[in-house]
Scaffold this active site. Sequence first.
Site, PDB file in Angstrom:
ATOM      1  N   GLY A  13     -27.115  45.893 -15.086  1.00  0.00           N
ATOM      2  CA  GLY A  13     -25.972  45.075 -15.506  1.00  0.00           C
ATOM      3  C   GLY A  13     -26.395  43.720 -16.044  1.00  0.00           C
ATOM      4  O   GLY A  13     -25.725  42.717 -15.825  1.00  0.00           O
ATOM      5  N   ALA A  14     -27.512  43.723 -16.796  1.00  0.00           N
ATOM      6  CA  ALA A  14     -28.077  42.435 -17.244  1.00  0.00           C
ATOM      7  C   ALA A  14     -27.471  41.942 -18.556  1.00  0.00           C
ATOM      8  O   ALA A  14     -27.887  40.905 -19.075  1.00  0.00           O
ATOM      9  CB  ALA A  14     -29.593  42.554 -17.374  1.00  0.00           C
ATOM     10  N   ARG A  16     -24.647  40.560 -19.253  1.00  0.00           N
ATOM     11  CA  ARG A  16     -23.901  39.292 -19.218  1.00  0.00           C
ATOM     12  C   ARG A  16     -23.934  38.734 -17.787  1.00  0.00           C
ATOM     13  O   ARG A  16     -24.459  39.380 -16.866  1.00  0.00           O
ATOM     14  CB  ARG A  16     -22.466  39.498 -19.710  1.00  0.00           C
ATOM     15  CG  ARG A  16     -21.623  40.364 -18.790  1.00  0.00           C
ATOM     16  CD  ARG A  16     -20.208  40.594 -19.320  1.00  0.00           C
ATOM     17  NE  ARG A  16     -19.324  40.975 -18.219  1.00  0.00           N
ATOM     18  CZ  ARG A  16     -18.039  41.273 -18.346  1.00  0.00           C
ATOM     19  NH1 ARG A  16     -17.460  41.251 -19.531  1.00  0.00           N
ATOM     20  NH2 ARG A  16     -17.317  41.589 -17.288  1.00  0.00           N
ATOM     21  N   ASP A  63     -25.853  54.114 -17.359  1.00  0.00           N
ATOM     22  CA  ASP A  63     -24.570  54.115 -16.652  1.00  0.00           C
ATOM     23  C   ASP A  63     -24.859  54.462 -15.202  1.00  0.00           C
ATOM     24  O   ASP A  63     -25.265  55.587 -14.892  1.00  0.00           O
ATOM     25  CB  ASP A  63     -23.624  55.153 -17.276  1.00  0.00           C
ATOM     26  CG  ASP A  63     -22.298  55.218 -16.535  1.00  0.00           C
ATOM     27  OD1 ASP A  63     -22.121  54.495 -15.531  1.00  0.00           O
ATOM     28  OD2 ASP A  63     -21.432  56.014 -16.970  1.00  0.00           O
ATOM     29  N   SER A 142     -22.387  40.099  -2.071  1.00  0.00           N
ATOM     30  CA  SER A 142     -21.335  39.085  -2.249  1.00  0.00           C
ATOM     31  C   SER A 142     -20.950  38.578  -0.870  1.00  0.00           C
ATOM     32  O   SER A 142     -21.046  39.317   0.120  1.00  0.00           O
ATOM     33  CB  SER A 142     -20.111  39.718  -2.907  1.00  0.00           C
ATOM     34  OG  SER A 142     -19.009  38.826  -2.854  1.00  0.00           O
ATOM     35  N   TYR A 156     -13.658  46.472  -2.882  1.00  0.00           N
ATOM     36  CA  TYR A 156     -14.845  45.734  -3.362  1.00  0.00           C
ATOM     37  C   TYR A 156     -15.583  45.108  -2.178  1.00  0.00           C
ATOM     38  O   TYR A 156     -16.808  45.210  -2.071  1.00  0.00           O
ATOM     39  CB  TYR A 156     -14.387  44.661  -4.352  1.00  0.00           C
ATOM     40  CG  TYR A 156     -15.474  43.715  -4.797  1.00  0.00           C
ATOM     41  CD1 TYR A 156     -16.429  44.095  -5.732  1.00  0.00           C
ATOM     42  CD2 TYR A 156     -15.539  42.409  -4.292  1.00  0.00           C
ATOM     43  CE1 TYR A 156     -17.415  43.215  -6.156  1.00  0.00           C
ATOM     44  CE2 TYR A 156     -16.524  41.519  -4.710  1.00  0.00           C
ATOM     45  CZ  TYR A 156     -17.459  41.928  -5.642  1.00  0.00           C
ATOM     46  OH  TYR A 156     -18.441  41.051  -6.053  1.00  0.00           O
ATOM     47  N   LYS A 160     -19.490  45.734  -0.875  1.00  0.00           N
ATOM     48  CA  LYS A 160     -20.502  44.688  -0.716  1.00  0.00           C
ATOM     49  C   LYS A 160     -21.014  44.630   0.729  1.00  0.00           C
ATOM     50  O   LYS A 160     -22.179  44.299   0.962  1.00  0.00           O
ATOM     51  CB  LYS A 160     -19.927  43.346  -1.169  1.00  0.00           C
ATOM     52  CG  LYS A 160     -19.629  43.310  -2.672  1.00  0.00           C
ATOM     53  CD  LYS A 160     -20.881  43.599  -3.484  1.00  0.00           C
ATOM     54  CE  LYS A 160     -20.677  43.476  -4.966  1.00  0.00           C
ATOM     55  NZ  LYS A 160     -21.937  43.625  -5.726  1.00  0.00           N
TER      56      LYS A 160
HETATM   57  N1  LIG Z   1     -18.870  36.373 -10.404  1.00  0.00           N
HETATM   58  C1  LIG Z   1     -18.672  36.214  -9.111  1.00  0.00           C
HETATM   59  O1  LIG Z   1     -17.893  35.332  -8.680  1.00  0.00           O
HETATM   60  C2  LIG Z   1     -19.429  37.054  -8.118  1.00  0.00           C
HETATM   61  C3  LIG Z   1     -19.293  36.720  -6.746  1.00  0.00           C
HETATM   62  C4  LIG Z   1     -19.970  37.484  -5.813  1.00  0.00           C
HETATM   63  C5  LIG Z   1     -20.775  38.538  -6.224  1.00  0.00           C
HETATM   64  N2  LIG Z   1     -20.877  38.841  -7.552  1.00  0.00           N
HETATM   65  C6  LIG Z   1     -21.717  39.980  -7.896  1.00  0.00           C
HETATM   66  O2  LIG Z   1     -22.675  39.596  -8.863  1.00  0.00           O
HETATM   67  C7  LIG Z   1     -22.998  40.715  -9.695  1.00  0.00           C
HETATM   68  C8  LIG Z   1     -22.803  40.351 -11.152  1.00  0.00           C
HETATM   69  O3  LIG Z   1     -21.475  39.908 -11.341  1.00  0.00           O
HETATM   70  P1  LIG Z   1     -20.980  39.209 -12.671  1.00  0.00           P
HETATM   71  O4  LIG Z   1     -19.913  38.276 -12.263  1.00  0.00           O
HETATM   72  O5  LIG Z   1     -22.130  38.730 -13.468  1.00  0.00           O
HETATM   73  O6  LIG Z   1     -20.289  40.483 -13.390  1.00  0.00           O
HETATM   74  P2  LIG Z   1     -20.007  40.816 -14.939  1.00  0.00           P
HETATM   75  O7  LIG Z   1     -18.888  41.796 -14.963  1.00  0.00           O
HETATM   76  O8  LIG Z   1     -19.845  39.563 -15.736  1.00  0.00           O
HETATM   77  O9  LIG Z   1     -21.348  41.551 -15.375  1.00  0.00           O
HETATM   78  C9  LIG Z   1     -21.634  42.838 -14.870  1.00  0.00           C
HETATM   79  C10 LIG Z   1     -22.483  43.620 -15.859  1.00  0.00           C
HETATM   80  O10 LIG Z   1     -22.661  44.937 -15.311  1.00  0.00           O
HETATM   81  C11 LIG Z   1     -22.457  45.889 -16.347  1.00  0.00           C
HETATM   82  N3  LIG Z   1     -22.009  47.178 -15.775  1.00  0.00           N
HETATM   83  C12 LIG Z   1     -20.776  47.466 -15.295  1.00  0.00           C
HETATM   84  N4  LIG Z   1     -20.704  48.763 -14.925  1.00  0.00           N
HETATM   85  C13 LIG Z   1     -21.931  49.299 -15.161  1.00  0.00           C
HETATM   86  C14 LIG Z   1     -22.471  50.599 -15.001  1.00  0.00           C
HETATM   87  N5  LIG Z   1     -21.739  51.623 -14.556  1.00  0.00           N
HETATM   88  N6  LIG Z   1     -23.767  50.802 -15.347  1.00  0.00           N
HETATM   89  C15 LIG Z   1     -24.517  49.780 -15.831  1.00  0.00           C
HETATM   90  N7  LIG Z   1     -24.041  48.530 -16.031  1.00  0.00           N
HETATM   91  C16 LIG Z   1     -22.769  48.285 -15.703  1.00  0.00           C
HETATM   92  C17 LIG Z   1     -21.400  45.262 -17.250  1.00  0.00           C
HETATM   93  O11 LIG Z   1     -21.390  45.836 -18.547  1.00  0.00           O
HETATM   94  C18 LIG Z   1     -21.809  43.791 -17.225  1.00  0.00           C
HETATM   95  O12 LIG Z   1     -22.736  43.490 -18.243  1.00  0.00           O
HETATM   96  C19 LIG Z   1     -22.105  41.855  -9.208  1.00  0.00           C
HETATM   97  O13 LIG Z   1     -22.807  42.635  -8.276  1.00  0.00           O
HETATM   98  C20 LIG Z   1     -20.957  41.119  -8.544  1.00  0.00           C
HETATM   99  O14 LIG Z   1     -20.302  41.914  -7.588  1.00  0.00           O
HETATM  100  C21 LIG Z   1     -20.223  38.119  -8.501  1.00  0.00           C
END
Ligand SMILES: NC(=O)c1ccc[n+]([C@@H]2O[C@H](COP(=O)([O-])OP(=O)(O)OC[C@H]3O[C@@H](n4cnc5c(N)ncnc54)[C@H](O)[C@@H]3O)[C@@H](O)[C@H]2O)c1
Length: 260
Positions: A13-14, A16, A63, A142, A156, A160
Amino acid sequence: MKRLLNKVAVVTGAGRGIGKAVASHYAREGAAVVIAEIDEALGEKLAGELVRDGGKAEFVKTDLNQLSDIDALMTQVGSCFGRLDILVNNAAVTKSLDFFEVSEQDWDWIHNVNTKGLFFCMQAAARVMKEQGGGKIVNIASIAGKGYPATSNVAYAGSKGAAIAMTRIGASSLARHNINVNAICPGVTRTDLYYEVMRGRVQSTGKSEQEIIAALDASIPLRRSNEPEDIADLAVFLASDEARNVTGQSWNVDGGLMWD
Ligand SMILES: NC(=O)c1ccc[n+]([C@@H]2O[C@H](COP(=O)([O-])OP(=O)(O)OC[C@H]3O[C@@H](n4cnc5c(N)ncnc54)[C@H](O)[C@@H]3O)[C@@H](O)[C@H]2O)c1
């Protein structure tokens, strides 16, 4: 001295957000980075940027719902780089849902990526690392997994909590193979996912996005929500040799929201 020189890292998921920041920090620290991302445009773009900036990067369309994609990812990592030192299990999905709104479809959507995908990536990477004599796994969990009440939804949070538990069991199962497994528990982090969840709250509460964000920031003891780079800084440490004797831990990066 670059802290990840000659290491090979997979970041899921790199494309973004947090994953992108982690991949960029790793490339800057000298690692060859494999961007395992479902969104082809985002993955290709980041790989191009990292290479243009002098780093080593490959995009592998992945995926995490498909175990065959995870196997193909590991095969491609082997053929491109011949080894795997670091896995960052970052990809996850969620949306804003009330407790009573969560459907079976929501549950499966969330758990297929966040729980099942995370485990099978860990297992596939650990197979390679075991043969090599060691490695580092960083799971992005998280504070929701520790019961942070303002999370996006209960399914969710459960996924986590599972990531934190699997980090501990993974650490104890893999320690004898010199594989360290740690989790990072981000708090409120300004990414596209965060803004999607905020827009969901606008609809369910009738409040403005600014009001919701201001209230959330005011609830953070340090009064500061994370930028993705706050998570990436810790992810560099946990993947580096400096973290050689750290395993099974779940590190909060949250401005003081949770103490556990
Ligand atoms: N943003 C927050 O506030 C927050 C807080 C706590 C934890 N997190 C965790 O941090 C991590 C990243 O979150 P983020 O906010 O950058 O999310 P984001 O949605 O901005 O980025 C997630 C990325 O994962 C990719 N992705 C989604 N489904 C996929 C799949 N099936 N296979 C491969 N790639 C896939 C997406 O295309 C996207 O590029 C996650 O594990 C999220 O739960 C985020």
